[in-house]
Write a protein that holds these residues in place. Structure first.
Motif, PDB file in Angstrom:
ATOM      1  N   ARG A  20      -3.523   0.073  -3.237  1.00 24.79           N
ATOM      2  CA  ARG A  20      -2.942  -1.254  -3.034  1.00 24.79           C
ATOM      3  C   ARG A  20      -2.436  -1.843  -4.344  1.00 24.79           C
ATOM      4  O   ARG A  20      -2.971  -1.559  -5.413  1.00 24.79           O
ATOM      5  N   ASP A  79      -2.907   4.928   0.213  1.00 27.78           N
ATOM      6  CA  ASP A  79      -3.579   3.648   0.475  1.00 27.78           C
ATOM      7  C   ASP A  79      -4.016   2.950  -0.810  1.00 27.78           C
ATOM      8  O   ASP A  79      -4.978   2.177  -0.818  1.00 27.78           O
ATOM      9  N   ALA A 118       0.864  -1.180   0.000  1.00 25.65           N
ATOM     10  CA  ALA A 118       0.000   0.000   0.000  1.00 25.65           C
ATOM     11  C   ALA A 118       0.898   1.226   0.000  1.00 25.65           C
ATOM     12  O   ALA A 118       1.888   1.273   0.728  1.00 25.65           O
TER      13      ALA A 118
END
Length: 147
Positions: free
Chosen positions: A91, A89, A85
């Motif tokens: 991924r 954030d 990540a």
């Protein structure tokens, strides 16, 4: 290893003999200086021979590694599938493979890529900075698995 071996066998067993036959036929037609089949065939044969030599060197230097036999599965090594990540954030899942097997579109990154170098030895929760041509980016290791 299997893909390299298959390519080597195809070149040596199929393509090269076909080119040798074409060159032999073209050489028998007389003047070679203006014979396109002969000139192209010789050029293609040199290309095939160079590729065969390259593949042979790669296969000799290659070592097959089974990621499932990795003893320390808590850290990132060759064959690891890693979930990451970034600061936003976002991924990303990558698998560290040999440089010959890399395919960024499928999340397969080469062992010597900047991302793989930064991840080597990382554990879950580690933050790693990756230096790329576009700048530096920090990634957190969320999960590590070996198939």
């Amino acid at each position: 290893m299997a893909a390299l071996k298959a390519r080597y066998d195809h070149l040596l067993g199929t393509e090269r003999p076909e080119i040798v036959e074409i060159v032999s036929w073209a050489a028998g037609n007389g003047d070679r200086s203006e014979n396109g089949d002969y000139l192209y065939g010789r050029k293609r044969m040199r290309e095939i021979d160079r590729e065969l030599a390259h593949l042979s060197r790669r296969m000799k230097a290659l070592r097959v590694v089974d990621p499932g036999e990795q003893l320390d599965t808590a850290r990132v090594f060759f064959g690891a599938t890693v979930e990451l990540a970034d600061e936003d954030d976002k991924r990303k899942i990558v698998t560290i493979v040999g440089d010959d097997e890399q395919d960024a579109g499928k999340g397969r990154i080469g062992w010597n890529s900047p991302m793989a170098k930064a991840l080597r030895g990382a554990s879950v929760g580690d933050l790693r900075v990756v230096r790329l041509p576009s700048g530096t980016k920090e990634w957190e290791v969320l999960e590590i698995s070996y198939e």
